[in-house]
Motif scaffolding. Structure first.
Motif, mmCIF file in Angstrom:
data_model
loop_
_atom_site.group_PDB
_atom_site.id
_atom_site.type_symbol
_atom_site.label_atom_id
_atom_site.label_comp_id
_atom_site.label_asym_id
_atom_site.label_seq_id
_atom_site.Cartn_x
_atom_site.Cartn_y
_atom_site.Cartn_z
ATOM 1 N N GLU A 130 0.831 -1.204 0.000
ATOM 2 C CA GLU A 130 0.000 0.000 0.000
ATOM 3 C C GLU A 130 0.875 1.267 0.000
ATOM 4 N N GLN A 131 1.945 1.232 0.799
ATOM 5 C CA GLN A 131 2.821 2.400 0.852
ATOM 6 C C GLN A 131 3.619 2.536 -0.434
ATOM 7 N N ARG A 132 3.788 1.447 -1.143
ATOM 8 C CA ARG A 132 4.481 1.517 -2.421
ATOM 9 C C ARG A 132 3.573 2.150 -3.479
ATOM 10 N N LEU A 133 2.289 1.834 -3.391
ATOM 11 C CA LEU A 133 1.342 2.342 -4.389
ATOM 12 C C LEU A 133 0.849 3.741 -4.049
ATOM 13 N N ILE A 134 0.662 3.998 -2.758
ATOM 14 C CA ILE A 134 0.172 5.318 -2.331
ATOM 15 C C ILE A 134 1.172 5.852 -1.301
ATOM 16 N N PRO A 135 2.322 6.354 -1.757
ATOM 17 C CA PRO A 135 3.357 6.758 -0.804
ATOM 18 C C PRO A 135 2.861 7.854 0.133
ATOM 19 N N GLY A 136 3.266 7.741 1.376
ATOM 20 C CA GLY A 136 2.949 8.788 2.345
ATOM 21 C C GLY A 136 1.577 8.641 2.965
ATOM 22 N N ALA B 218 4.359 4.893 -13.522
ATOM 23 C CA ALA B 218 5.451 5.589 -12.831
ATOM 24 C C ALA B 218 5.610 5.078 -11.407
ATOM 25 N N ILE B 219 4.502 4.702 -10.786
ATOM 26 C CA ILE B 219 4.580 4.261 -9.392
ATOM 27 C C ILE B 219 5.044 2.809 -9.316
ATOM 28 N N GLU B 220 4.405 1.969 -10.103
ATOM 29 C CA GLU B 220 4.625 0.549 -9.848
ATOM 30 C C GLU B 220 5.912 0.029 -10.461
ATOM 31 N N ALA B 221 6.483 0.754 -11.441
ATOM 32 C CA ALA B 221 7.684 0.250 -12.085
ATOM 33 C C ALA B 221 8.948 0.567 -11.281
ATOM 34 N N LYS B 222 8.808 1.478 -10.317
ATOM 35 C CA LYS B 222 9.992 1.886 -9.558
ATOM 36 C C LYS B 222 10.479 0.746 -8.661
ATOM 37 N N PRO B 223 11.775 0.386 -8.735
ATOM 38 C CA PRO B 223 12.253 -0.639 -7.809
ATOM 39 C C PRO B 223 12.203 -0.112 -6.385
ATOM 40 N N GLN B 224 11.896 -0.991 -5.463
ATOM 41 C CA GLN B 224 11.682 -0.541 -4.094
ATOM 42 C C GLN B 224 12.978 -0.622 -3.285
ATOM 43 N N GLY C 228 8.749 -9.282 -1.315
ATOM 44 C CA GLY C 228 8.252 -8.487 -2.444
ATOM 45 C C GLY C 228 8.039 -9.304 -3.705
ATOM 46 N N GLY C 229 8.851 -10.359 -3.878
ATOM 47 C CA GLY C 229 8.763 -11.150 -5.097
ATOM 48 C C GLY C 229 7.420 -11.834 -5.281
ATOM 49 N N LEU C 230 6.723 -12.057 -4.154
ATOM 50 C CA LEU C 230 5.430 -12.739 -4.223
ATOM 51 C C LEU C 230 4.400 -11.906 -5.002
ATOM 52 N N TRP C 231 4.670 -10.614 -5.093
ATOM 53 C CA TRP C 231 3.702 -9.715 -5.716
ATOM 54 C C TRP C 231 3.946 -9.509 -7.200
ATOM 55 N N ASP C 232 5.062 -10.001 -7.712
ATOM 56 C CA ASP C 232 5.438 -9.681 -9.091
ATOM 57 C C ASP C 232 4.360 -10.075 -10.098
ATOM 58 N N GLU C 233 3.828 -11.288 -9.902
ATOM 59 C CA GLU C 233 2.834 -11.775 -10.854
ATOM 60 C C GLU C 233 1.574 -10.897 -10.836
ATOM 61 N N PRO D 219 14.857 -0.882 0.062
ATOM 62 C CA PRO D 219 14.382 -1.417 1.351
ATOM 63 C C PRO D 219 14.276 -0.348 2.448
ATOM 64 N N LEU D 220 15.261 0.547 2.516
ATOM 65 C CA LEU D 220 15.210 1.548 3.589
ATOM 66 C C LEU D 220 14.098 2.562 3.345
ATOM 67 N N GLU D 221 13.844 2.836 2.073
ATOM 68 C CA GLU D 221 12.744 3.739 1.751
ATOM 69 C C GLU D 221 11.415 3.083 2.133
ATOM 70 N N ALA D 222 11.323 1.775 1.846
ATOM 71 C CA ALA D 222 10.107 1.031 2.204
ATOM 72 C C ALA D 222 9.912 1.039 3.725
ATOM 73 N N ILE D 223 11.005 0.879 4.474
ATOM 74 C CA ILE D 223 10.910 0.905 5.940
ATOM 75 C C ILE D 223 10.424 2.279 6.389
ATOM 76 N N ASP D 224 10.985 3.299 5.763
ATOM 77 C CA ASP D 224 10.593 4.663 6.112
ATOM 78 C C ASP D 224 9.099 4.875 5.871
ATOM 79 N N ARG D 225 8.630 4.343 4.743
ATOM 80 C CA ARG D 225 7.219 4.551 4.391
ATOM 81 C C ARG D 225 6.268 3.853 5.350
ATOM 82 N N ILE D 226 6.616 2.616 5.704
ATOM 83 C CA ILE D 226 5.655 1.877 6.531
ATOM 84 C C ILE D 226 5.721 2.276 8.000
#
Lengths: 188, 552
Positions: free
Chosen positions: B102-108, B269-275, B250-255, B277-284
């Protein structure tokens, strides 16, 4: 005779999802349904015309096979035979039905309960039948609510608005990212 | 009807029926009365019901249910809560996965939408037989709480109207229909399409992507989103283990992401960005309340660095490998029933003579176990530069921190002790001597920022306190600026003489200049200069250094 949609759906849930019939066999099953009601089924020529009328022949064949499958797997066939009026022209009825269900694929009918209900209700509407425990007005309202073709048309309006909103949102996301970076106090 | 309707018998009956609705065997304690969090405030802001997935306990606010005039909905409310335990989300690990995505798709996003997602799933099942009971709760909520008009809430309720075949305005306020359609053209069609598509999707991941892609339209400012819904905040928060697992999975979501892309649901633009890990931690973690936020983030960052460290260090075998047995044991008499291949005929003939055939001797083979070696690993002191030229390791990968972590972990796995000195400008952080990796890892995640001011006085003091230690300075060109003062250079030379070894691990574009500046100390036997050109080389260089120093 009234059509018990919920019961038919339940019966469908207990049968294999994929139609086991070839196109020719499916055509024969539909023709037999008309014969059961003592009506003349569409001729080979009429079936050819129906296929030509369809926007996508492959999709139309899928729908014919699904119709045959639903008829044999449930009480739809018996209810249809009991409901069909003596003055009905089978070809016109089928024309009307296939026009109505035009965007529905077999996969949709199999996997989506709403599309399945729409398919069944449109058949009931085509044969001028009645749905169990519903007034004609309620049935019409439900059919309108389930109309996939109508929903697609209305969705195009939403899609246009969405595109504009998405652009605005992208700008806002960029701003939010800048704010988040500033809040961290460190920039690349 | 008043609160007295909720007799123990009535509650027990509703509970039984609610359990039967899900048709699964669940181990939950019977529902308990919710004790208001703020007894003096109006009940409308209290949760109507919630489930503690850790304690497996359902709580219901009976008074609020009465105020909502939804006493008859008790069974549906209980079934809703059981649904969270039985199916949606069922485990907090799944909840954590959704929060990360969710934080990857709707950051912040300030308040998670996952609870809305589960409610849509749960209510579809409960609503098959008890739609009116649930409708009563949503209507009652609007009467009692009088929530501010929210596009998100309006759209959410519209979905239920479409799902349960209710006319528009049955759940949403009639007066809001037109303004909403003007502000968000096609809302009703979208709610209808959502209700007729969402439940037919074959995979819950795909469902969640579709949910986010649709709901994002109704979130004006993700970073300010807060909402209050009945039954809308009734699932517990996942813990650090759950979140860490989700960050790795994260790999479980690729399909599902591929399919969502094919269906044109996601903004490319949102979903193609590689995630990162520290940014993901920051977001969640950014939306968590103050204290918990710091703790959870630090724990997740620490685990991330541990994985990076492990990538650089070869795992040491927990037990020595078993060598092949080849040494013969002392001879013993062979007896009937013993393995004939153990008979040593040469020895038997030599020692038994003509009686060899009647009394053979046997000798087994055994392994030659090496004696436990003296590792001789000294104490290791790590001086870590955390000036502003490097990022905070909690937010961005800090290669110097990683190098320190690699050295600390290598030393600790060799049973050495480690002391960390994290410096920048001002007073440095000095750890006590540490004996376990977890503690060292946590300490070395400290960050100061600002200018670089190497603590030469502290180096002198600590080298006097523990003369035999191995000292490693991790820094960049700023260290050369610090050491160029003659007094500092003298202190460094003295500390080198007192240390078992003093190594400067520096990131420098030009080694030549470093050799000039450090010339006096380079003449010292115990000093070594290790130069890396790129920041990304720090980790591998630290691993090689650790091997050279500690694996002898």
């Amino acid at each position: 005779m009234v059509f018990d949609i919920k019961h038919i759906q339940k019966q469908l849930g207990e049968t294999p999802l994929v139609s086991p019939y070839s196109h020719d066999l499916a055509v024969a099953i539909v023709c037999d349904t008309f014969r059961l009601a003592n009506l003349r089924p569409p001729s080979r020529q009429d079936w050819g015309d129906l296929e030509k009328r369809a926007r996508t022949a492959a999709l139309w064949r899928e729908q014919v096979m699904m119709l045959a499958h639903v008829m044999t797997a449930t009480s739809l066939r018996a209810a249809t035979a009991a409901t069909l009026r003596k003055n009905v022209d089978a070809t016109t009825l089928l024309q009307h039905f296939f026009d109505e269900v035009e965007p529905l694929t077999a996969e949709m009918i199999r996997s989506n309960a709403f599309r399945q209900e729409e398919f069944l209700r449109k058949w009931v509407h085509a044969v001028d039948g009645q749905v169990k425990d519903e007034s004609p007005r309620e049935s019409a309202a439900r059919l309108k609510q389930l109309d996939y073709r109508l929903a697609l048309q209305e969705m195009s309006r939403a899609e246009k608005a969405r595109k504009q909103e998405a652009e605005r949102r992208a700008r806002e996301l960029q701003e939010a990212a800048v704010r988040a970076t500033d809040a961290r106090g460190w920039r690349e | 009807m008043n609160a007295s309707v909720f007799t123990p018998e009535h509650i027990a009956r509703c509970w039984r029926e609610a359990l039967a609705l899900w048709d699964v065997q669940v181990r939950l304690s019977p529902p308990e009365r919710h004790a208001p969090f703020h007894p003096d405030a109006p009940h409308a802001n209290e949760p109507l019901a919630y489930i503690d997935l850790v304690k497996r306990q359902v709580y219901v606010h009976f008074t609020l249910l009465t105020q909502m005039e939804a006493e008859d909905s008790l069974m549906a409310v209980l079934a809703h809560e059981i649904g969270h335990h039985a199916r949606f989300p069922h485990t907090l690990g799944w909840d954590a996965q959704l929060r990360v995505m969710e934080q990857r798709l709707i950051p912040g996003l300030k308040q998670s939408l996952t609870n809305l997602f589960y409610d849509l799933q749960v209510n579809e099942v409960v609503g098959r037989t008890h739609a009116e009971d649930l409708c009563r709760v949503y209507r009652g909520f609007q009467r009692t709480a009088k929530p501010a008009a929210s596009p998100l809430f309006h759209f959410y309720l519209s979905i239920y109207e479409e799902l349960w075949g209710r006319p528009p305005g049955d759940l949403v306020p009639q007066a809001d229909l037109e303004p909403m359609e003007e502000a968000y053209p096609g809302t009703r069609a979208e709610a209808r399409m959502f209700a007729q598509t969402f439940y037919a999707l074959p995979d819950p991941r795909l469902q969640f992507l579709y949910f986010c892609a649709t709901f994002i339209r109704y979130i004006e400012r993700p970073d300010e989103l807060t909402y209050l819904l009945p039954l809308g905040g009734d699932v517990s928060m996942p813990d650090v283990d759950d979140l860490d697992g989700a960050l790795q999975g994260g790999g479980l979501w690729d399909e599902a992401l591929d399919e969502a892309r094919a269906r044109d649901w996601l903004d490319a633009a949102i979903e193609a960005k590689p995630q990162d890990p520290l940014e993901a931690i920051d977001r969640i973690t950014h939306h968590l309340p103050g204290h918990a936020k710091g703790q959870v983030r630090r724990a997740l960052v620490s685990r991330h660095y541990r994985r990076l460290v492990d990538r650089h260090i070869l795992p040491l075998p927990s037990a020595p490998s078993r060598p092949e047995p080849y040494l013969r044991t002392t001879p013993e008499a062979w007896e009937h029933g013993d393995d004939p291949s153990t008979i040593d005929w040469t020895l038997t003939v030599l020692s038994q003579g003509h009686l060899a055939a009647v009394s053979p001797l046997r000798r087994a083979l055994e392994a030659d176990m090496p004696p436990p070696s003296e590792l001789g690993v000294p104490a290791v002191e790590l001086y870590l530069d955390t000036s502003g030229s490097m990022p905070n390791p909690e937010h961005q990968l800090n290669s110097m921190t990683l190098a320190a972590q690699v050295l600390a972990a290598s030393a600790l796995r060799k049973k050495a002790t480690v002391r960390g000195i994290v410096y920048s400008s001002g007073k440095p952080f000095v750890s006590p001597w540490m004996y376990d990796e977890e503690r060292a890892r946590d300490f070395l995640l400290h960050y100061i920022g600002g200018g670089t001011d190497y603590p030469f006085d502290l180096l002198a003091e600590l080298s006097r306190e523990r003369p035999d230690a191995l000292r490693v300075i991790i820094s960049d060109s700023d260290f050369l600026a610090n050491v160029s003062a003659p007094a500092h250079l003298r202190l460094l030379v003295e500390a080198t003489r007192r240390s078992r070894r003093l190594i400067a691990l520096l990131a420098l574009p030009d080694e030549q200049r470093a050799r000039q500046v450090l010339q006096p100390v380079l003449n010292e036997r115990g000093f070594r200069l290790v130069v890396v050109k790129w920041m990304s080389d720090f980790g591998p260089a630290a691993a090689e250094l650790a091997q050279a120093l500690l694996e002898k």
